[in-house]
Scaffold this motif. Structure first.
Motif, PDB file in Angstrom:
ATOM      1  N   ALA A 193     -45.129  28.950 -41.260  1.00  0.00           N
ATOM      2  CA  ALA A 193     -44.727  27.857 -40.368  1.00  0.00           C
ATOM      3  C   ALA A 193     -44.267  28.413 -39.021  1.00  0.00           C
ATOM      4  O   ALA A 193     -44.621  27.885 -37.960  1.00  0.00           O
ATOM      5  CB  ALA A 193     -43.619  27.027 -41.015  1.00  0.00           C
ATOM      6  N   ALA A 194     -43.491  29.492 -39.043  1.00  0.00           N
ATOM      7  CA  ALA A 194     -43.021  30.111 -37.804  1.00  0.00           C
ATOM      8  C   ALA A 194     -44.192  30.657 -36.990  1.00  0.00           C
ATOM      9  O   ALA A 194     -44.203  30.554 -35.754  1.00  0.00           O
ATOM     10  CB  ALA A 194     -42.012  31.226 -38.118  1.00  0.00           C
ATOM     11  N   ARG A 195     -45.188  31.217 -37.657  1.00  0.00           N
ATOM     12  CA  ARG A 195     -46.384  31.708 -36.957  1.00  0.00           C
ATOM     13  C   ARG A 195     -47.104  30.553 -36.273  1.00  0.00           C
ATOM     14  O   ARG A 195     -47.537  30.660 -35.125  1.00  0.00           O
ATOM     15  CB  ARG A 195     -47.320  32.417 -37.933  1.00  0.00           C
ATOM     16  CG  ARG A 195     -48.540  33.022 -37.269  1.00  0.00           C
ATOM     17  CD  ARG A 195     -49.476  33.661 -38.309  1.00  0.00           C
ATOM     18  NE  ARG A 195     -50.516  34.456 -37.703  1.00  0.00           N
ATOM     19  CZ  ARG A 195     -51.623  33.958 -37.149  1.00  0.00           C
ATOM     20  NH1 ARG A 195     -51.817  32.656 -37.108  1.00  0.00           N
ATOM     21  NH2 ARG A 195     -52.520  34.771 -36.613  1.00  0.00           N
ATOM     22  N   ALA A 196     -47.227  29.426 -36.984  1.00  0.00           N
ATOM     23  CA  ALA A 196     -47.883  28.252 -36.401  1.00  0.00           C
ATOM     24  C   ALA A 196     -47.119  27.757 -35.173  1.00  0.00           C
ATOM     25  O   ALA A 196     -47.722  27.358 -34.169  1.00  0.00           O
ATOM     26  CB  ALA A 196     -48.000  27.148 -37.447  1.00  0.00           C
ATOM     27  N   ILE A 197     -45.796  27.798 -35.238  1.00  0.00           N
ATOM     28  CA  ILE A 197     -44.991  27.390 -34.087  1.00  0.00           C
ATOM     29  C   ILE A 197     -45.247  28.323 -32.913  1.00  0.00           C
ATOM     30  O   ILE A 197     -45.354  27.872 -31.766  1.00  0.00           O
ATOM     31  CB  ILE A 197     -43.488  27.373 -34.427  1.00  0.00           C
ATOM     32  CG1 ILE A 197     -43.188  26.292 -35.461  1.00  0.00           C
ATOM     33  CG2 ILE A 197     -42.650  27.142 -33.159  1.00  0.00           C
ATOM     34  CD1 ILE A 197     -41.779  26.359 -36.015  1.00  0.00           C
ATOM     35  N   ALA A 198     -45.344  29.620 -33.162  1.00  0.00           N
ATOM     36  CA  ALA A 198     -45.597  30.578 -32.070  1.00  0.00           C
ATOM     37  C   ALA A 198     -46.895  30.233 -31.351  1.00  0.00           C
ATOM     38  O   ALA A 198     -46.958  30.307 -30.118  1.00  0.00           O
ATOM     39  CB  ALA A 198     -45.626  32.004 -32.604  1.00  0.00           C
ATOM     40  N   VAL A 232     -38.299  34.730 -42.150  1.00  0.00           N
ATOM     41  CA  VAL A 232     -39.082  33.561 -41.753  1.00  0.00           C
ATOM     42  C   VAL A 232     -39.466  33.697 -40.286  1.00  0.00           C
ATOM     43  O   VAL A 232     -40.635  33.541 -39.902  1.00  0.00           O
ATOM     44  CB  VAL A 232     -38.284  32.254 -42.001  1.00  0.00           C
ATOM     45  CG1 VAL A 232     -38.937  31.071 -41.306  1.00  0.00           C
ATOM     46  CG2 VAL A 232     -38.143  31.999 -43.502  1.00  0.00           C
ATOM     47  N   THR A 233     -38.495  34.013 -39.450  1.00  0.00           N
ATOM     48  CA  THR A 233     -38.710  34.096 -38.003  1.00  0.00           C
ATOM     49  C   THR A 233     -39.664  35.221 -37.631  1.00  0.00           C
ATOM     50  O   THR A 233     -40.320  35.156 -36.587  1.00  0.00           O
ATOM     51  CB  THR A 233     -37.355  34.227 -37.286  1.00  0.00           C
ATOM     52  OG1 THR A 233     -36.519  33.130 -37.705  1.00  0.00           O
ATOM     53  CG2 THR A 233     -37.501  34.180 -35.784  1.00  0.00           C
ATOM     54  N   ASN A 234     -39.795  36.231 -38.489  1.00  0.00           N
ATOM     55  CA  ASN A 234     -40.771  37.289 -38.234  1.00  0.00           C
ATOM     56  C   ASN A 234     -42.182  36.739 -38.057  1.00  0.00           C
ATOM     57  O   ASN A 234     -42.999  37.326 -37.352  1.00  0.00           O
ATOM     58  CB  ASN A 234     -40.784  38.319 -39.368  1.00  0.00           C
ATOM     59  CG  ASN A 234     -39.678  39.334 -39.239  1.00  0.00           C
ATOM     60  OD1 ASN A 234     -39.011  39.442 -38.212  1.00  0.00           O
ATOM     61  ND2 ASN A 234     -39.461  40.086 -40.300  1.00  0.00           N
ATOM     62  N   GLY A 235     -42.480  35.608 -38.665  1.00  0.00           N
ATOM     63  CA  GLY A 235     -43.808  35.005 -38.498  1.00  0.00           C
ATOM     64  C   GLY A 235     -44.117  34.733 -37.036  1.00  0.00           C
ATOM     65  O   GLY A 235     -45.243  34.954 -36.578  1.00  0.00           O
ATOM     66  N   ALA A 236     -43.132  34.283 -36.292  1.00  0.00           N
ATOM     67  CA  ALA A 236     -43.310  34.042 -34.853  1.00  0.00           C
ATOM     68  C   ALA A 236     -43.225  35.344 -34.074  1.00  0.00           C
ATOM     69  O   ALA A 236     -44.056  35.611 -33.202  1.00  0.00           O
ATOM     70  CB  ALA A 236     -42.261  33.052 -34.346  1.00  0.00           C
ATOM     71  N   SER A 237     -42.234  36.160 -34.374  1.00  0.00           N
ATOM     72  CA  SER A 237     -42.043  37.405 -33.622  1.00  0.00           C
ATOM     73  C   SER A 237     -43.253  38.323 -33.717  1.00  0.00           C
ATOM     74  O   SER A 237     -43.687  38.912 -32.724  1.00  0.00           O
ATOM     75  CB  SER A 237     -40.799  38.147 -34.129  1.00  0.00           C
ATOM     76  OG  SER A 237     -39.636  37.433 -33.794  1.00  0.00           O
TER      77      SER A 237
END
Length: 156
Positions: free
Chosen positions: A69-74, A113-118
């Motif tokens: 989900a975090a990757r999708a947000i990125a 979780v936040t690693n998906g975006a980072s």
């Protein structure tokens, strides 16, 4: 070609990422605001198949789902940044991400979780994508979304 001269759109293509249309605000705010060389992107909530990706980490979702989900947000954040700038190659630095993770009081992997975006931001922007970050567990996010992330970028 040096890191600073890598074309961001080429990198997105190499990663198989097609930017979606930028989201519209859901309330009384704008999706992006610029002051000097700094662009502030409003919080983006997780979406899957065009709908809110609802759920609570530690209850209905696990860490890997939250990371996706975090990757999708990125990707959505990058689309908003593109919409604001017109050219992602103007980005000189992704300065900071701030992540809110809808989670139970027992869940302690907000940082993972936040690693998906980072990780995605670093893949896309390379050295320019290495950023400061905060990750918080919260009791609820608008519309029941599982994750919300905002971004600050420096541009030329």
């Amino acid at each position: 070609m040096t890191e600073a001269h890598v074309n961001i759109y080429d990198r997105l293509e190499q990663l198989g990422i097609e930017l979606p249309n930028a989201s519209a605000p859901a309330a009384a705010y704008v999706m992006s605001a610029q002051s000097g060389n700094t662009v502030y992107l409003s919080g983006h909530i997780a979406k899957r198949d065009g709908k809110v990706w609802a759920g609570k980490l530690g209850a209905s979702l696990d860490t890997e789902e939250g990371k996706a989900a975090a990757r999708a947000i990125a990707i959505d954040l990058i689309a908003t940044l593109h919409n604001h700038l017109g050219d992602l190659n103007r980005v000189t630095r992704i300065v900071k991400l701030m992540s809110l993770v809808n989670s139970t009081s027992e869940f302690t992997e907000q940082h993972l979780v936040t690693n998906g975006a980072s990780e995605l931001v670093a893949e896309v922007f390379g050295e320019r994508g290495k950023h400061a970050r905060s990750a918080f567990g919260v009791a609820q996010i608008p519309l029941g979304a599982c994750v919300e992330i905002e971004m600050i970028a420096e541009v030329k």
